[in-house]
Design a protein around this motif. Structure first.
Motif, PDB file in Angstrom:
ATOM      1  N   LEU A 154      75.033  12.975  44.183  1.00  0.00           N
ATOM      2  CA  LEU A 154      73.690  13.519  43.972  1.00  0.00           C
ATOM      3  C   LEU A 154      73.695  15.046  43.976  1.00  0.00           C
ATOM      4  CD1 LEU A 154      71.532  11.077  46.153  1.00  0.00           C
ATOM      5  CD2 LEU A 154      71.661  11.197  43.658  1.00  0.00           C
ATOM      6  N   LEU A 155      74.450  15.639  44.906  1.00  0.00           N
ATOM      7  CA  LEU A 155      74.511  17.096  44.964  1.00  0.00           C
ATOM      8  C   LEU A 155      75.158  17.649  43.689  1.00  0.00           C
ATOM      9  CD1 LEU A 155      75.602  17.647  48.695  1.00  0.00           C
ATOM     10  CD2 LEU A 155      73.305  17.796  47.707  1.00  0.00           C
ATOM     11  N   GLY A 156      76.215  16.998  43.230  1.00  0.00           N
ATOM     12  CA  GLY A 156      76.829  17.415  41.971  1.00  0.00           C
ATOM     13  C   GLY A 156      75.892  17.248  40.791  1.00  0.00           C
ATOM     14  N   SER A 157      75.135  16.156  40.795  1.00  0.00           N
ATOM     15  CA  SER A 157      74.184  15.903  39.711  1.00  0.00           C
ATOM     16  C   SER A 157      73.093  16.961  39.669  1.00  0.00           C
ATOM     17  CB  SER A 157      73.556  14.517  39.871  1.00  0.00           C
ATOM     18  OG  SER A 157      74.531  13.507  39.768  1.00  0.00           O
ATOM     19  N   LEU A 158      72.666  17.445  40.831  1.00  0.00           N
ATOM     20  CA  LEU A 158      71.666  18.521  40.866  1.00  0.00           C
ATOM     21  C   LEU A 158      72.179  19.760  40.150  1.00  0.00           C
ATOM     22  CD1 LEU A 158      70.240  18.264  44.517  1.00  0.00           C
ATOM     23  CD2 LEU A 158      69.087  17.652  42.380  1.00  0.00           C
ATOM     24  N   ASN A 159      73.434  20.096  40.405  1.00  0.00           N
ATOM     25  CA  ASN A 159      74.032  21.224  39.683  1.00  0.00           C
ATOM     26  C   ASN A 159      74.041  20.960  38.181  1.00  0.00           C
ATOM     27  OD1 ASN A 159      74.626  22.788  41.985  1.00  0.00           O
ATOM     28  ND2 ASN A 159      76.573  21.737  42.300  1.00  0.00           N
ATOM     29  N   GLY A 160      74.467  19.758  37.800  1.00  0.00           N
ATOM     30  CA  GLY A 160      74.529  19.420  36.388  1.00  0.00           C
ATOM     31  C   GLY A 160      73.164  19.450  35.716  1.00  0.00           C
ATOM     32  N   LEU A 161      72.151  18.959  36.401  1.00  0.00           N
ATOM     33  CA  LEU A 161      70.801  18.962  35.838  1.00  0.00           C
ATOM     34  C   LEU A 161      70.287  20.382  35.616  1.00  0.00           C
ATOM     35  CD1 LEU A 161      69.163  16.049  37.871  1.00  0.00           C
ATOM     36  CD2 LEU A 161      69.507  16.121  35.392  1.00  0.00           C
ATOM     37  N   ALA A 162      70.538  21.253  36.603  1.00  0.00           N
ATOM     38  CA  ALA A 162      70.084  22.633  36.454  1.00  0.00           C
ATOM     39  C   ALA A 162      70.781  23.314  35.281  1.00  0.00           C
ATOM     40  CB  ALA A 162      70.348  23.413  37.750  1.00  0.00           C
ATOM     41  N   ILE A 163      72.051  23.004  35.078  1.00  0.00           N
ATOM     42  CA  ILE A 163      72.822  23.625  33.992  1.00  0.00           C
ATOM     43  C   ILE A 163      72.440  23.029  32.634  1.00  0.00           C
ATOM     44  CG2 ILE A 163      75.151  23.880  33.042  1.00  0.00           C
ATOM     45  CD1 ILE A 163      76.083  23.886  36.046  1.00  0.00           C
ATOM     46  N   ALA A 164      72.315  21.694  32.584  1.00  0.00           N
ATOM     47  CA  ALA A 164      72.071  21.029  31.305  1.00  0.00           C
ATOM     48  C   ALA A 164      70.608  21.099  30.890  1.00  0.00           C
ATOM     49  CB  ALA A 164      72.514  19.569  31.392  1.00  0.00           C
ATOM     50  N   ARG A 165      69.709  20.838  31.815  1.00  0.00           N
ATOM     51  CA  ARG A 165      68.287  20.774  31.472  1.00  0.00           C
ATOM     52  C   ARG A 165      67.632  22.147  31.437  1.00  0.00           C
ATOM     53  NH1 ARG A 165      66.934  15.812  29.316  1.00  0.00           N
ATOM     54  NH2 ARG A 165      68.097  14.179  30.413  1.00  0.00           N
ATOM     55  N   LEU A 166      67.957  22.994  32.423  1.00  0.00           N
ATOM     56  CA  LEU A 166      67.317  24.304  32.517  1.00  0.00           C
ATOM     57  C   LEU A 166      68.132  25.399  31.841  1.00  0.00           C
ATOM     58  CD1 LEU A 166      66.117  24.130  36.237  1.00  0.00           C
ATOM     59  CD2 LEU A 166      64.895  23.444  34.157  1.00  0.00           C
ATOM     60  N   VAL A 261      77.327  16.772  30.862  1.00  0.00           N
ATOM     61  CA  VAL A 261      77.345  17.826  31.878  1.00  0.00           C
ATOM     62  C   VAL A 261      76.968  17.264  33.246  1.00  0.00           C
ATOM     63  CG1 VAL A 261      76.227  19.953  32.639  1.00  0.00           C
ATOM     64  CG2 VAL A 261      76.900  19.690  30.255  1.00  0.00           C
ATOM     65  N   VAL A 262      75.897  16.498  33.302  1.00  0.00           N
ATOM     66  CA  VAL A 262      75.456  15.930  34.584  1.00  0.00           C
ATOM     67  C   VAL A 262      76.541  15.020  35.163  1.00  0.00           C
ATOM     68  CG1 VAL A 262      73.747  14.446  35.710  1.00  0.00           C
ATOM     69  CG2 VAL A 262      73.013  16.113  33.986  1.00  0.00           C
ATOM     70  N   THR A 263      77.140  14.192  34.317  1.00  0.00           N
ATOM     71  CA  THR A 263      78.186  13.281  34.796  1.00  0.00           C
ATOM     72  C   THR A 263      79.405  14.038  35.286  1.00  0.00           C
ATOM     73  OG1 THR A 263      77.442  11.625  33.189  1.00  0.00           O
ATOM     74  CG2 THR A 263      79.606  11.296  34.189  1.00  0.00           C
ATOM     75  N   ALA A 264      79.808  15.086  34.586  1.00  0.00           N
ATOM     76  CA  ALA A 264      80.981  15.867  34.980  1.00  0.00           C
ATOM     77  C   ALA A 264      80.763  16.512  36.345  1.00  0.00           C
ATOM     78  CB  ALA A 264      81.289  16.933  33.929  1.00  0.00           C
ATOM     79  N   TYR A 265      79.593  17.076  36.563  1.00  0.00           N
ATOM     80  CA  TYR A 265      79.324  17.718  37.857  1.00  0.00           C
ATOM     81  C   TYR A 265      79.155  16.676  38.961  1.00  0.00           C
ATOM     82  CZ  TYR A 265      79.061  22.476  36.105  1.00  0.00           C
ATOM     83  OH  TYR A 265      79.378  23.696  35.578  1.00  0.00           O
ATOM     84  N   ALA A 266      78.628  15.512  38.621  1.00  0.00           N
ATOM     85  CA  ALA A 266      78.552  14.432  39.604  1.00  0.00           C
ATOM     86  C   ALA A 266      79.955  13.991  40.025  1.00  0.00           C
ATOM     87  CB  ALA A 266      77.767  13.250  39.035  1.00  0.00           C
ATOM     88  N   LEU A 267      80.865  13.853  39.059  1.00  0.00           N
ATOM     89  CA  LEU A 267      82.245  13.486  39.376  1.00  0.00           C
ATOM     90  C   LEU A 267      82.913  14.569  40.219  1.00  0.00           C
ATOM     91  CD1 LEU A 267      83.385  12.005  35.949  1.00  0.00           C
ATOM     92  CD2 LEU A 267      83.151  10.757  38.101  1.00  0.00           C
ATOM     93  N   SER A 268      82.635  15.818  39.916  1.00  0.00           N
ATOM     94  CA  SER A 268      83.175  16.909  40.722  1.00  0.00           C
ATOM     95  C   SER A 268      82.705  16.784  42.168  1.00  0.00           C
ATOM     96  CB  SER A 268      82.737  18.261  40.138  1.00  0.00           C
ATOM     97  OG  SER A 268      83.187  19.328  40.938  1.00  0.00           O
TER      98      SER A 268
END
Length: 369
Positions: A154-166, A261-268
């Motif tokens: 979830l924490l990784g996904s938050l990063n991915g969402l901010a990068i991909a969506r915003l 992007v979201v998946t990659a940061y979630a995996l990270s």
């Protein structure tokens, strides 16, 4: 009187020169820098060069110590590889480690000192003098592990969402969340280490099945093969390489960029969490500052292993070998009993050299993975 029109020599020369292979020395450089063999050779040469000076470097006991530090670092570096191949960066990995290993330790701890933890926001709700709610046996421990892995995702996904969506820069997003997540870890524990972990939990990071074959080794190898399959054998892996090479062209070609992007940061985040849990179990404590000094090792190891900071290039095996190099480097410097300032100087020089190597690879290899 008949005449013969001669064949222009210039056209033959130009066509042959245009299709001529690159010079031999350039081809050899490309082959050396493109493969994981470069890192393997670097490790062997470094060990042979340091062995006469670092006493005990090649002893069995030291090799076991090197491997015990290698497995969790390799997992974390492989997680970072997903993001770097995508032309991003995840500075928050270390903060995710700090937070998740601390939460996991709090959940399974068998006893907590009131004098240390009674000011925690979790006191008398989640934790108490008898420890956490999930430390009573394997079912509770497995539940705690699942909880913290989900938190890492979830924490990784938050990063991915901010990068991909915003469309925020990865460096700024993960720099901010690095500070945020680390602060939360310290806040939850009042900057105290969490001890009294169950033996079954500690065994995850310490159990040897046969010689160098340990539980962390099995976990690292399993995750490594899974990551290799994802990057090399699935459409998702192709999307990551395509997006890392040219984002706009990948989007036009139909790559679901935001989801990737979201998946990659979630995996990270997941890989960082697992690596942090192995460190925590090995040290028999949850530490809110566990990975504070680990970030540069992770980035440096990935780049040494051939993962490009420019995106589009890298492999799981190369990342793992880069992690091994950094573990051997740290181990040999410790055996030399050098001051910590010298150790940081050497590591800094190695990281700068890794960045220069990345530039050289990019120029020599062009679009090759």
């Amino acid at each position: 009187m008949s005449t013969t029109t001669p064949t222009p020599a210039t056209s033959t020369t130009s066509s042959s020169s245009g299709s001529a292979p690159p010079p031999r020395h350039r081809a050899l450089l490309r082959r050396l820098l493109a493969g994981e063999g470069f890192v393997a050779i670097l490790i062997v040469v470094f060990i042979l060069a340091m062995a006469p000076f670092a006493r005990g470097l090649l002893t069995e006991r030291n090799m076991v110590n090197v491997l015990s530090n290698f497995w969790p670092l390799a997992i974390i570096v492989i997680g970072q590889t997903f993001v770097l191949v995508l032309a991003g960066i995840d500075l928050a990995q270390t903060a995710i480690i700090n937070l998740t290993n601390t939460v996991g330790a709090l959940l399974v701890s068998r006893a907590l000192e009131p004098a240390l933890f009674q000011n925690s926001v979790l006191w008398n709700t989640v934790i108490g003098p008898d420890g956490g709610p999930l430390g009573g046996g394997w079912p509770g421990i497995l539940s705690a592990l699942l909880i913290v892995v989900v938190i890492g995702a979830l924490l990784g996904s938050l990063n991915g969402l901010a990068i991909a969506r915003l469309r925020m820069p990865p460096f700024m997003v993960t720099l901010g969340t690095m500070l945020l997540f680390s602060a939360v870890a310290v806040w939850l524990t009042r900057s105290e280490n969490v001890a009294n972990l169950p033996d079954d939990y500690v065994a995850i990071g310490q159990t040897s099945l046969w010689g160098a074959l340990t539980v962390p080794a099995l976990i690292a190898v399993a995750l490594g093969f899974a990551a290799h399959y994802l990057l090399g054998r699935t459409p998702f892996g192709g999307w990551i390489y395509a997006a890392g090479t040219n984002r706009d062209a990948a989007i036009i070609s139909g790559v679901p960029y935001k989801r990737v992007v979201v998946t990659a940061y979630a995996l990270s985040g997941v890989f960082a969490t697992v690596g942090g849990l192995l460190y925590s179990a090995r040290l028999e404590a949850g530490r809110p500052t566990l990975a504070d000094d680990l970030l540069l090792d992770v980035i440096g190891a990935a780049v040494i292993g051939g993962v490009s900071l420019f995106g589009g290039k890298g492999s799981v095996l190369g990342a793992a070998l880069g992690a091994l190099f950094f573990v051997v480097l740290s181990n040999s410097l410790n055996l030399l009993n050098l001051p910590f300032t010298v150790v940081f100087i050497v590591k800094g020089l190695v990281i700068v050299a890794a960045a220069l190597l990345d530039v050289a690879r990019t120029r020599l290899l062009g679009g090759a993975r």
